[in-house]
Design a protein around this motif. Structure first.
Motif, PDB file in Angstrom:
ATOM      1  N   GLN A 194       0.581  -1.348  -0.123  1.00 25.37           N
ATOM      2  CA  GLN A 194      -0.411   0.066  -0.111  1.00 25.37           C
ATOM      3  C   GLN A 194       0.908   1.827  -0.427  1.00 25.37           C
ATOM      4  N   ALA A 195       2.199   1.543   0.794  1.00 21.71           N
ATOM      5  CA  ALA A 195       2.838   2.304   0.611  1.00 21.71           C
ATOM      6  C   ALA A 195       3.751   2.533  -0.493  1.00 21.71           C
ATOM      7  N   ILE A 196       4.492   1.477  -1.143  1.00 25.13           N
ATOM      8  CA  ILE A 196       4.770   1.362  -1.911  1.00 25.13           C
ATOM      9  C   ILE A 196       3.975   1.988  -3.505  1.00 25.13           C
ATOM     10  N   ALA A 197       2.778   1.361  -3.896  1.00 24.29           N
ATOM     11  CA  ALA A 197       1.650   1.596  -4.405  1.00 24.29           C
ATOM     12  C   ALA A 197       1.020   3.983  -4.383  1.00 24.29           C
ATOM     13  N   LEU A 198       0.984   3.709  -3.259  1.00 26.85           N
ATOM     14  CA  LEU A 198       0.719   5.265  -3.039  1.00 26.85           C
ATOM     15  C   LEU A 198       2.077   6.250  -3.059  1.00 26.85           C
ATOM     16  N   LEU A 199       2.892   6.303  -2.953  1.00 31.58           N
ATOM     17  CA  LEU A 199       4.309   6.890  -2.553  1.00 31.58           C
ATOM     18  C   LEU A 199       4.443   6.892  -4.655  1.00 31.58           C
ATOM     19  N   THR A 200       4.543   6.070  -5.097  1.00 32.78           N
ATOM     20  CA  THR A 200       4.858   5.906  -6.342  1.00 32.78           C
ATOM     21  C   THR A 200       3.399   7.425  -7.288  1.00 32.78           C
ATOM     22  N   GLN A 201       2.020   6.605  -6.431  1.00 30.71           N
ATOM     23  CA  GLN A 201       1.309   7.747  -7.528  1.00 30.71           C
ATOM     24  C   GLN A 201       1.272   9.504  -6.862  1.00 30.71           C
TER      25      GLN A 201
ATOM     26  N   SER B  83      18.206  -3.762  -9.909  1.00 28.60           N
ATOM     27  CA  SER B  83      18.131  -4.803 -10.408  1.00 28.60           C
ATOM     28  C   SER B  83      19.068  -5.729 -10.313  1.00 28.60           C
ATOM     29  N   PRO B  84      18.078  -6.648  -9.818  1.00 26.65           N
ATOM     30  CA  PRO B  84      17.155  -7.105  -9.266  1.00 26.65           C
ATOM     31  C   PRO B  84      16.612  -6.585  -7.757  1.00 26.65           C
ATOM     32  N   CYS B  85      14.692  -5.942  -8.467  1.00 25.06           N
ATOM     33  CA  CYS B  85      14.380  -5.804  -7.348  1.00 25.06           C
ATOM     34  C   CYS B  85      13.117  -6.653  -7.051  1.00 25.06           C
ATOM     35  N   TYR B  86      12.476  -6.031  -5.800  1.00 22.38           N
ATOM     36  CA  TYR B  86      11.317  -6.656  -5.499  1.00 22.38           C
ATOM     37  C   TYR B  86      10.552  -6.318  -6.665  1.00 22.38           C
ATOM     38  N   VAL B  87       9.320  -7.781  -7.264  1.00 22.80           N
ATOM     39  CA  VAL B  87       8.201  -7.104  -8.054  1.00 22.80           C
ATOM     40  C   VAL B  87       7.494  -6.451  -8.144  1.00 22.80           C
ATOM     41  N   GLY B  88       6.768  -6.161  -6.833  1.00 19.85           N
ATOM     42  CA  GLY B  88       5.828  -5.432  -6.364  1.00 19.85           C
ATOM     43  C   GLY B  88       6.044  -3.936  -6.822  1.00 19.85           C
ATOM     44  N   ILE B  89       7.396  -2.981  -6.463  1.00 24.40           N
ATOM     45  CA  ILE B  89       7.844  -1.617  -7.142  1.00 24.40           C
ATOM     46  C   ILE B  89       7.960  -2.060  -8.216  1.00 24.40           C
ATOM     47  N   SER B  90       8.580  -2.779  -9.277  1.00 24.20           N
ATOM     48  CA  SER B  90       8.229  -2.827 -10.467  1.00 24.20           C
ATOM     49  C   SER B  90       6.835  -2.172 -10.753  1.00 24.20           C
ATOM     50  N   GLN B  91       6.061  -3.116 -10.480  1.00 24.32           N
ATOM     51  CA  GLN B  91       4.977  -3.378 -10.807  1.00 24.32           C
ATOM     52  C   GLN B  91       4.042  -1.633 -10.336  1.00 24.32           C
TER      53      GLN B  91
ATOM     54  N   ALA C 145      -2.894 -20.230  -0.464  1.00 19.96           N
ATOM     55  CA  ALA C 145      -2.917 -20.792  -1.221  1.00 19.96           C
ATOM     56  C   ALA C 145      -3.454 -19.739  -2.614  1.00 19.96           C
ATOM     57  N   SER C 146      -4.621 -19.730  -1.765  1.00 14.16           N
ATOM     58  CA  SER C 146      -5.949 -19.599  -3.363  1.00 14.16           C
ATOM     59  C   SER C 146      -6.732 -17.907  -2.689  1.00 14.16           C
ATOM     60  N   VAL C 147      -6.830 -17.083  -1.881  1.00 19.57           N
ATOM     61  CA  VAL C 147      -7.225 -15.861  -1.103  1.00 19.57           C
ATOM     62  C   VAL C 147      -6.590 -14.819  -2.493  1.00 19.57           C
ATOM     63  N   SER C 148      -7.718 -14.626  -2.815  1.00 17.63           N
ATOM     64  CA  SER C 148      -6.879 -13.039  -3.637  1.00 17.63           C
ATOM     65  C   SER C 148      -7.205 -12.066  -2.974  1.00 17.63           C
ATOM     66  N   SER C 149      -6.742 -10.733  -3.920  1.00 17.74           N
ATOM     67  CA  SER C 149      -7.359  -9.506  -2.980  1.00 17.74           C
ATOM     68  C   SER C 149      -8.406  -8.898  -3.087  1.00 17.74           C
TER      69      SER C 149
ATOM     70  N   GLU D 278      -3.234  -3.554  -2.656  1.00 17.35           N
ATOM     71  CA  GLU D 278      -3.333  -4.839  -0.966  1.00 17.35           C
ATOM     72  C   GLU D 278      -2.884  -6.538  -2.012  1.00 17.35           C
ATOM     73  N   PRO D 279      -2.649  -6.842  -1.610  1.00 15.92           N
ATOM     74  CA  PRO D 279      -2.206  -8.286  -2.771  1.00 15.92           C
ATOM     75  C   PRO D 279      -2.873  -8.609  -1.389  1.00 15.92           C
ATOM     76  N   ARG D 280      -2.923  -9.115  -1.044  1.00 15.43           N
ATOM     77  CA  ARG D 280      -4.326  -9.322   0.142  1.00 15.43           C
ATOM     78  C   ARG D 280      -4.904  -9.115   1.052  1.00 15.43           C
ATOM     79  N   PRO D 281      -6.140  -9.784   0.914  1.00 15.72           N
ATOM     80  CA  PRO D 281      -6.993  -9.196   2.382  1.00 15.72           C
ATOM     81  C   PRO D 281      -6.183  -8.751   3.744  1.00 15.72           C
ATOM     82  N   VAL D 282      -7.160  -7.578   4.132  1.00 14.08           N
ATOM     83  CA  VAL D 282      -6.781  -7.053   4.940  1.00 14.08           C
ATOM     84  C   VAL D 282      -7.284  -7.527   6.772  1.00 14.08           C
ATOM     85  N   ASN D 283      -8.500  -7.698   6.001  1.00 13.99           N
ATOM     86  CA  ASN D 283      -9.420  -7.986   7.699  1.00 13.99           C
ATOM     87  C   ASN D 283      -9.515  -9.315   7.359  1.00 13.99           C
TER      88      ASN D 283
END
Lengths: 480, 480
Positions: A198-205, A218-226, B159-163, B353-358
């Motif tokens: 959440q922090a990575i995405a909001l800060l980038t925005q 390079s390399p880095c965590y895939v969430g950062i590049s996303q 394994a299976s809970v998406s965002s 939020e790649p996973r549900p927070v609650n």
């Protein structure tokens, strides 16, 4: 619902469907409420309610003294587009999000693949803590207490909890950072987040416009590049050379960096380079996001002080996370913000979540930290992980040092190694490892020595026996 | 941490600070580990660890056989920007977020104002359920059960809970929508969200580019206009005329609408207009977001079927929420997505939020719904709110109908009235109401009859006596 309600609903649908299907046509008079009540064995009041509702919705029209009439012209031509589902016009952001598909789909496919396979697979690719040693009783009791005392807290909570999280948890995090990481921060400048994404995405925005440049390792965590792709910004991949990323005078808005222990290679950024990065940010009016993703665990020497402690200007944003130390379902992280950015970040977070989503867990964690239970748990896990780490590293150096150059940074929950051989030989190794039933994570990266491939093995969740068996299989794979 | 660790840390800071302050200068030789160990009463091993760490960080350099030297040149010129904190360059999005300040700050100020005042204030401005009647025992037991059984669930979950949320909760919501709202939807096309704001903000971002037009009702929920501003889109305010919003052939990408009961005026959108909106969306290739914010409570007649039930094309996105029916801290809502948009929405949510927070609350709610406890609770609350609603409406019509035109839509958790008099007279009423100690919410709006002002009174959380006293104070305020 009760029987009267069920009958009312049945009558409502009967009339509505008849109008939609063209069985009751525009202008047609409906039976009187008396007639309908008798034939449906319901009260006239109920029929009146159904007529009133359908009138309010525009299906019927009542004319005083004349009765009730169908007021809706069923447009059967609408049926023509019943089957086809439209394709939606997406915003530029939406299109970029849609293009994240490949990676996400791949990850899902891999996850599914894992779950299908038998329990004999040794899986070094899961980045999970060893939950078998988690003090569930202590933690559950904290949760139960927060649930029980919720009612007392509601008034307080509804008045004062902003999107940035429970005040007590922010205080507890500030105290932890002072004591354990040397960061002196006011709780007002900490925001509790959903993991670190959440922090990575909001800060980038917040910091990067479409077309701006953002630097990552390079390399880095895939969430950062996303996150960078989603913001429409352009990625600058900074090389590593064994001392962490090589600073350059990038023309960029922001930089993501993992100075304590580069993810995933484990390289530590030298002090000189840290200072160079701060100077760069000053000159370029840029911001640095320091992702301290697993600094909780260190098996020898001092904890390295974060880059944030050298930041005199408020140019470093520091990210931490509890996902490596608390049970799977607790998705909590935090961000330490420069005071000038704290209010804007709060508003960005509030746009999506005006209130914290997991307040009970936030409060339980505040109590868990304040009581000392959290640090006790960290110390216990540090001993446990230290043993696993040294065992794994020793096995890898004994059995696989010919093929991999293992990085000796004594910290964290994974071990990283660069492939020493030819790329073609690596392909054969990968296929063979799969067939041996051992999974691991892999990165390829442009370094100062050209394109290199590396693998990393997360060990925290595995038993001693699994670690031994896993390394044995990797050795079999290279021998193939 | 233990005593050895504390000493190690003290030494580390002593050396580091001496270098930073210029007391140990570049090239200076440090005491041998033997000397330092003796003078600090610590082991040589500890001193070695400190030197190793400082060497790794670039502060020191060790030369074999010669000793350890300071390797870092303290740049005291950095001090020049120590005090000033930089102002950050924000993205266009960041600047828009920063400009949301006024509204958010206002809301916070108002909230603080409330909390400061004495308990005698009658507050019709809080949009909260009556939690005194919430079945806390049943709900807490569901939470406890999920916490206790967490360990069994972890593997499955990871394994299976998406965002988009727990699969059982999405199934339970799908069943609820079929039974209670006539919406037939596959659980795969439901995403669980944090209240409804997460859905409103993400959908706006996905569908509207900066400069695009987005239609809202005037007045509307402030969160919707904030999301549109954040996306950089332009707001088109659609007029109301007593039958809900007046459709036009807008040149716009998307439309937010509250057809069941316009927020906050309570007007219901006629069937004809609903069809007109769907035709408009078809022609314009636009999307409609239907916010069904409090359809759970209706005190007479049938529940009105959502606009979504008429949608043949997948152009309507339907939002629902649990914030009006569950305890304050449970921040759960959901969105019913057209199949073609479901995957993209999932990716947008996963970015933050790649996973549900609650997850624990999501699972507790799934069990609460599946067991029938949720609908039983709704029926109980419906009876209670119905009584309060009719009492409030009767009092308002008896005592305040000269000054306000109260909307008679018999549903929801607030009553809305348009001010009948002159704007200047309203100003006096507002000041007087404040001094009487009665709070309410207010909107001004451009309607087909020009600018009008209206107030709405949320009653769910107030007792009968508070409702009576509140209306009495409002009457005193108009009499002033």
């Amino acid at each position: 619902m009760n029987r009267q309600y069920t009958k009312m609903k049945a009558l409502y649908h009967a009339v509505r469907d008849a109008i939609h299907d063209g069985n009751l046509v525009y202008g047609e008079k409906l039976p009187s409420t008396r007639e309908l009540a008798a034939s449906y064995h319901i009260s006239r009041g109920t029929v009146n309610q159904v007529y009133d509702t359908l009138t309010a919705q525009g299906y019927l029209q009542s004319e005083h003294g004349r009765g009730t009439f169908v007021a809706y012209q069923a447009d059967l031509s609408h049926e023509e587009y019943q089957v086809k589902s439209c394709t939606h016009h997406l915003s530029a952001w939406g299109n970029r999000i849609q293009q994240l598909e490949q990676q996400t789909a791949q990850q899902t496919a891999q996850a599914r693949d894992h779950s299908k396979e038998n329990s004999e697979v040794i899986d070094f690719s899961k980045y999970q803590p060893d939950l078998s040693k988690f003090p569930y009783d202590e933690w559950n009791n904290r949760l139960y207490a927060e649930i029980r005392h919720r009612e007392e807290n509601v008034i307080h909570a509804s008045a004062s909890v902003s999107s940035t999280g429970d005040p007590k948890l922010r205080e507890a995090i500030a105290a932890y950072l002072r004591r354990m990481r040397g960061i002196h921060v006011d709780a007002d400048h900490i925001a509790v987040t959903a993991g670190s994404m959440q922090a990575i995405a909001l800060l980038t925005q917040l910091l990067a416009d479409p077309g701006d440049h953002v630097v990552t390792e390079s390399p880095c965590y895939v969430g950062i590049s996303q996150a960078i792709m989603a913001a429409g910004a352009k990625l600058i991949e900074a090389n590593l050379d064994g001392q962490g990323l090589v600073p350059q005078n990038w023309d960029a808005r922001m930089l993501f960096v993992t100075p304590s222990r580069q993810f995933p290679t484990g390289e530590m950024l030298s002090l000189e380079r840290r200072q160079t990065l701060l100077d760069w940010a000053h000159r370029r009016d840029a911001m640095i996001v320091e992702d301290d993703y697993d600094s909780e665990f260190r098996y020898r020497g001092m904890h390295v002080e974060p880059l944030k402690t050298l930041d005199k200007e408020g140019r470093v944003i520091y990210l931490g996370s509890f996902t490596k130390t608390l049970p799977f379902e607790v998705r909590l992280g935090y961000v330490v913000l420069p005071p000038t950015l704290a209010d804007t970040f709060r508003k960005a977070q509030a746009l999506y979540e005006p209130r914290p989503v997991n307040l009970i867990e936030q409060r339980a964690l505040a109590a868990f930290m304040t009581s000392g239970q959290y640090e006790r748990h960290l110390r216990r896990m540090n001993r446990l992980y230290s043993r696993k780490f040294h065992m794994l590293l020793k096995l890898l150096n004994q059995q696989l040092s010919t093929w991999f150059d293992w990085v000796e940074n004594e910290a964290g929950l994974h071990v990283f190694g660069w492939w020493r051989g030819m790329p073609s030989a690596y392909e054969a190794f990968r296929a063979s490892a799969r067939s041996q039933g051992v999974h691991y994570s892999e990165v390829s990266s442009s370094t100062s020595d050209g394109i290199k491939v590396g693998i990393y093995l997360s060990f925290a969740h595995l038993s001693d026996a699994q670690i031994q068996e896993g390394v044995a299989r990797l050795q079999k794979a290279v021998m193939d």
